[in-house]
Design an enzyme around this catalytic site. Structure first.
Site, PDB file in Angstrom:
ATOM      1  N   LYS A 155       0.832  -1.205   0.000  1.00 21.48           N
ATOM      2  CA  LYS A 155       0.000   0.000   0.000  1.00 21.48           C
ATOM      3  C   LYS A 155       0.865   1.253   0.000  1.00 21.48           C
ATOM      4  O   LYS A 155       0.601   2.208  -0.743  1.00 21.48           O
ATOM      5  CB  LYS A 155      -0.942   0.003   1.211  1.00 21.48           C
ATOM      6  CG  LYS A 155      -2.057  -1.011   1.108  1.00 21.48           C
ATOM      7  CD  LYS A 155      -2.916  -1.017   2.370  1.00 21.48           C
ATOM      8  CE  LYS A 155      -4.043  -2.027   2.277  1.00 21.48           C
ATOM      9  NZ  LYS A 155      -4.902  -1.996   3.482  1.00 21.48           N
TER      10      LYS A 155
ATOM     11  N   SER B  70      -0.742   0.758   6.009  1.00 20.16           N
ATOM     12  CA  SER B  70      -1.171  -0.057   7.140  1.00 20.16           C
ATOM     13  C   SER B  70      -2.206  -1.073   6.676  1.00 20.16           C
ATOM     14  O   SER B  70      -2.989  -0.800   5.774  1.00 20.16           O
ATOM     15  CB  SER B  70      -1.761   0.844   8.237  1.00 20.16           C
ATOM     16  OG  SER B  70      -2.052   0.106   9.391  1.00 20.16           O
ATOM     17  N   ASP B  71      -2.169  -2.233   7.305  1.00 21.29           N
ATOM     18  CA  ASP B  71      -3.162  -3.262   7.008  1.00 21.29           C
ATOM     19  C   ASP B  71      -3.410  -4.061   8.275  1.00 21.29           C
ATOM     20  O   ASP B  71      -2.523  -4.175   9.126  1.00 21.29           O
ATOM     21  CB  ASP B  71      -2.685  -4.187   5.891  1.00 21.29           C
ATOM     22  CG  ASP B  71      -3.809  -5.062   5.383  1.00 21.29           C
ATOM     23  OD1 ASP B  71      -4.700  -4.535   4.686  1.00 21.29           O
ATOM     24  OD2 ASP B  71      -3.830  -6.262   5.715  1.00 21.29           O
ATOM     25  N   GLN B  72      -4.609  -4.600   8.398  1.00 22.94           N
ATOM     26  CA  GLN B  72      -4.974  -5.308   9.618  1.00 22.94           C
ATOM     27  C   GLN B  72      -5.830  -6.528   9.309  1.00 22.94           C
ATOM     28  O   GLN B  72      -6.666  -6.499   8.406  1.00 22.94           O
ATOM     29  CB  GLN B  72      -5.765  -4.378  10.540  1.00 22.94           C
ATOM     30  CG  GLN B  72      -6.156  -4.993  11.865  1.00 22.94           C
ATOM     31  CD  GLN B  72      -6.940  -4.021  12.717  1.00 22.94           C
ATOM     32  OE1 GLN B  72      -8.058  -3.691  12.387  1.00 22.94           O
ATOM     33  NE2 GLN B  72      -6.336  -3.580  13.806  1.00 22.94           N
TER      34      GLN B  72
ATOM     35  N   GLY C  26      -0.152  -4.455  10.382  1.00 24.08           N
ATOM     36  CA  GLY C  26       1.109  -4.181   9.699  1.00 24.08           C
ATOM     37  C   GLY C  26       1.238  -2.690   9.457  1.00 24.08           C
ATOM     38  O   GLY C  26       0.269  -2.026   9.089  1.00 24.08           O
TER      39      GLY C  26
END
EC number: 3.6.1.-
Length: 193
Positions: free
Chosen positions: A51, A68-70, A105
């Site tokens: 991203k 960011s990733d979740q 992340g």
């Protein structure tokens, strides 16, 4: 260098605003499909970086880009965004009385040097035992269908929990600010300066 949040999430935007730094938001163009055999921490780390890099390519000036990733995991299995009432209901029934671990992340990508700082934060949520009536009432009031785990901890979702455990409660909303401040310092940006 401009600071860029690689997200259109109003929740991540609100979290970053807490730091009092100027930034812009740009939507990343990233396929979020998990790869075969990818663990939750590997997935969120890869997607946070993807991203950030995707957004960096859209920037015309040197930038520090936040990606960011979740994901949420129950019994080692990733549970995604429910998208529908029925799926959210099933997710909350499954989580009732159990522990759900969130992996978030975070990547800070320097478009000039093409260097990345990447970290994965975990946060545990112990759910209360929930009745079907409580689940239905919660979903009707808050409609958290775009949220991993089917709740909004910053809202009424707090009523669903017995305990929260982790280094940074902002991680649960999707942007670990403590880790981000460390990364910004390493990149030469101090929110307190």
């Amino acid at each position: 260098m401009q600071l860029v949040l690689g997200s259109t999430s109003p929740y991540r935007k609100a979290l970053l605003e807490k730091l009092g730094v100027e930034f812009i938001c740009i939507a990343p163009d990233t396929d979020e499909t998990a790869m075969a055999g990818e663990t939750p921490d590997m997935l969120v780390s890869r997607l946070a970086r993807a991203k950030a890099e995707s957004v960096a390519h859209q920037c015309s000036t040197p930038s520090l880009v936040i990606g960011s990733d979740q994901v949420a995991c129950l019994d080692g299995q990733i549970i995604g965004k429910p998208l529908t009432h029925a799926k959210a209901f099933a997710q909350l029934q499954q989580a009732s009385g159990r522990l759900v671990r969130f992996y978030t992340g975070l990547c800070l990508y320097n478009s000039q040097s093409m260097e990345s700082q990447i970290q994965v934060e975990t946060f545990d949520v112990q759910f209360r035992p929930l009745t079907d009536q409580q689940i239905e009432a919660y979903l009707t009031k808050e409609a958290p269908y775009q949220c991993a785990g089917s709740f909004k901890s910053e809202g009424l979702g707090i009523c669903l929990f017995e305990q929260l455990t982790g280094r940074d409660p902002n991680s649960l909303v999707g942007l670990p600010l403590i880790a981000l401040v460390d990364m910004l310092h390493q990149a030469g940006l101090d929110p307190l300066a």
